[in-house]
Design an enzyme around this catalytic site. Structure first.
Site, PDB file in Angstrom:
ATOM      1  N   GLY A  15       4.925 -10.338   3.724  1.00 31.02           N
ATOM      2  CA  GLY A  15       5.643 -10.310   4.991  1.00 31.02           C
ATOM      3  C   GLY A  15       4.941 -11.113   6.079  1.00 31.02           C
TER       4      GLY A  15
ATOM      5  N   GLY B  56      11.061  -2.868   5.396  1.00 27.27           N
ATOM      6  CA  GLY B  56      10.319  -4.142   5.380  1.00 27.27           C
ATOM      7  C   GLY B  56       9.849  -4.465   3.974  1.00 27.27           C
ATOM      8  CG  HIS B  57       6.897  -2.030   2.089  1.00 23.62           C
ATOM      9  ND1 HIS B  57       6.802  -0.868   2.822  1.00 23.62           N
ATOM     10  CD2 HIS B  57       5.685  -2.626   2.190  1.00 23.62           C
ATOM     11  CE1 HIS B  57       5.579  -0.764   3.329  1.00 23.62           C
ATOM     12  NE2 HIS B  57       4.884  -1.816   2.981  1.00 23.62           N
TER      13      HIS B  57
ATOM     14  CG  LEU C 253       7.258   1.350  -0.877  1.00 24.04           C
ATOM     15  CD1 LEU C 253       8.084   0.942  -2.101  1.00 24.04           C
ATOM     16  CD2 LEU C 253       6.304   0.231  -0.490  1.00 24.04           C
TER      17      LEU C 253
ATOM     18  CB  SER D 149       4.236  -0.616  10.572  1.00 26.24           C
ATOM     19  OG  SER D 149       2.935  -0.172  10.211  1.00 26.24           O
ATOM     20  CB  SER D 150       2.986   2.329   6.049  1.00 21.68           C
ATOM     21  OG  SER D 150       3.618   1.534   5.070  1.00 21.68           O
ATOM     22  NE  ARG D 151      -2.955   1.546   9.549  1.00 16.85           N
ATOM     23  CZ  ARG D 151      -3.323   0.566   8.715  1.00 16.85           C
ATOM     24  NH1 ARG D 151      -2.606  -0.550   8.636  1.00 16.85           N
ATOM     25  NH2 ARG D 151      -4.400   0.694   7.963  1.00 16.85           N
TER      26      ARG D 151
ATOM     27  CG  MET E 112      -1.919  -1.176   1.159  1.00 14.76           C
ATOM     28  SD  MET E 112      -3.441  -0.880   2.060  1.00 14.76           S
ATOM     29  CE  MET E 112      -2.802  -0.614   3.700  1.00 14.76           C
TER      30      MET E 112
HETATM   31  P1  AMP Z   1       1.481  -2.973   3.492  1.00 13.58           P
HETATM   32  O1  AMP Z   1       2.021  -1.922   2.572  1.00 13.58           O
HETATM   33  O2  AMP Z   1       1.516  -2.604   4.927  1.00 13.58           O
HETATM   34  O3  AMP Z   1       0.142  -3.496   3.025  1.00 13.58           O
HETATM   35  O4  AMP Z   1       2.469  -4.207   3.381  1.00 13.58           O
HETATM   36  C1  AMP Z   1       2.827  -4.751   2.135  1.00 13.58           C
HETATM   37  C2  AMP Z   1       3.624  -6.005   2.351  1.00 13.58           C
HETATM   38  O5  AMP Z   1       4.803  -5.704   3.089  1.00 13.58           O
HETATM   39  C3  AMP Z   1       2.858  -7.059   3.160  1.00 13.58           C
HETATM   40  O6  AMP Z   1       3.148  -8.342   2.622  1.00 13.58           O
HETATM   41  C4  AMP Z   1       3.444  -6.887   4.529  1.00 13.58           C
HETATM   42  O7  AMP Z   1       3.358  -8.055   5.315  1.00 13.58           O
HETATM   43  C5  AMP Z   1       4.882  -6.545   4.202  1.00 13.58           C
HETATM   44  N1  AMP Z   1       5.527  -5.876   5.330  1.00 13.58           N
HETATM   45  C6  AMP Z   1       5.060  -4.787   6.002  1.00 13.58           C
HETATM   46  N2  AMP Z   1       5.883  -4.474   7.023  1.00 13.58           N
HETATM   47  C7  AMP Z   1       6.889  -5.392   7.013  1.00 13.58           C
HETATM   48  C8  AMP Z   1       8.048  -5.622   7.811  1.00 13.58           C
HETATM   49  N3  AMP Z   1       8.333  -4.844   8.854  1.00 13.58           N
HETATM   50  N4  AMP Z   1       8.860  -6.660   7.506  1.00 13.58           N
HETATM   51  C9  AMP Z   1       8.558  -7.465   6.444  1.00 13.58           C
HETATM   52  N5  AMP Z   1       7.483  -7.304   5.650  1.00 13.58           N
HETATM   53  C10 AMP Z   1       6.655  -6.284   5.914  1.00 13.58           C
END
Ligand code: AMP
Length: 288
Positions: free
Chosen positions: A153, A38-39, A35, A191-193, A32
């Protein structure tokens, strides 16, 4: 290679069909946006796995947010995303608009992908409709991308299980690959949040990780009662009033049911509000 931005489904399909016709392997990293490392680790995993084309998708999916949640406030930073995806080795950045993803509008979608059972508890219970929104948009991204390996993730452990099961149940031509959680030095899962947090909240939010570690220690020290493991976790979380818990849990990593006794690996999960953010995290634990 410079990162190419593709805003349309038609453009994405054309590039990927051509690449596959030449024998290229496609890696997919749905996100989403906003970035962080983690992404980037998912993109790097796709590259390391031998993907010739790595597609990072950036789409804040309205279907997976409840009306009370942070859809409008969700951080958006396309230029920053471009730089991070490119540095990690992505070759395509798929950036569809809401209209491109949902030609009839998000409310006009008549087809819903719903995974039963493993979505009943935890995030599924606390965010009604969330996993239907996730499964539906990921099914669409898989249909748009075609044959690929898709990287998700473990940070979103229940989501990973939902996506994996959906791809199997619906015979999608996609191998779902789970990747470890990337953390800040203090243990806070990226986390993005986390962008919603103040500096003080960001350092104190590490209490979520300490709560998980306490649960893991309990399991490793021989505690076999999941209720007592939960109690240890809840006690640590209560140690800093900055976190308002949604849940702490100790469950079977495949079924998400609470085991009678811990005799096999379990997953420990936590969700809590810290300031303006709702944070989730999890850790595996194995009995000795
Ligand atoms: P999001 O943008 O939050 O929807 O996350 C997109 C992808 O990145 C999802 O598969 C998440 O599980 C992964 N993701 C988010 N945060 C992390 C993190 N800290 N470590 C590894 N993967 C992550």
């Amino acid at each position: 290679m410079a990162l190419q931005r593709v805003p349309t489904v038609r453009g994405l399909r054309q590039i990927l069909d051509d690449a596959r016709a030449r024998g290229a392997r496609v890696g997919l990293v749905p996100t989403m946006g906003a970035l962080h490392d983690g992404h980037a680790s998912l993109v790097r995993a796709a590259v390391a796995d031998g993907s010739d084309v790595v597609v990072t998708t950036i789409f804040v999916n309205p279907l997976q947010f409840a009306p009370t949640e942070d859809l409008a406030a969700y951080p958006r930073d396309l230029d920053g995303d471009h730089a991070i995806a490119e540095a990690a080795g992505a070759t395509l950045l798929f950036t569809p608009s809401v209209e491109e993803m949902y030609p009839f509008g998000p409310a006009g979608v008549l087809t819903n992908v719903s995974v039963r059972g493993i979505t009943d508890s935890l995030e599924g219970a606390h965010r009604p409709g969330h996993f239907d929104g996730v499964a539906t948009v990921v099914a669409k991204l898989f249909a748009m991308t075609g044959t690929c390996r898709a990287y998700f993730g473990e940070k979103d452990f229940q989501q990973l299980a939902v996506v994996r099961r959906m791809a199997l149940d619906l015979s999608m031509p996609v191998d779902v690959v789970g990747c470890p959680t990337v953390r800040e030095p203090n243990g806070l899962a990226m986390s993005s949040r986390n962008r919603y947090l103040t500096d003080d909240e960001r350092s104190r939010a590490a209490v979520l990780h300490r709560c998980l570690q306490a649960g893991r220690s309990a399991v490793e020290e021989g505690e076999t009662d999941p209720a007592r493991v939960r109690a240890r976790m809840a006690q640590v979380l209560a140690g800093d009033p900055i976190a308002t818990p949604d849940y702490v849990a100790c469950v079977d990593p495949d079924t998400f049911a609470v085991p009678e006794r811990i005799s096999a690996p379990v997953r420990l999960l936590v969700a809590a509000r810290v300031g303006k953010a709702r944070l989730i995290d999890n850790l595996g634990a194995s009995p000795r």
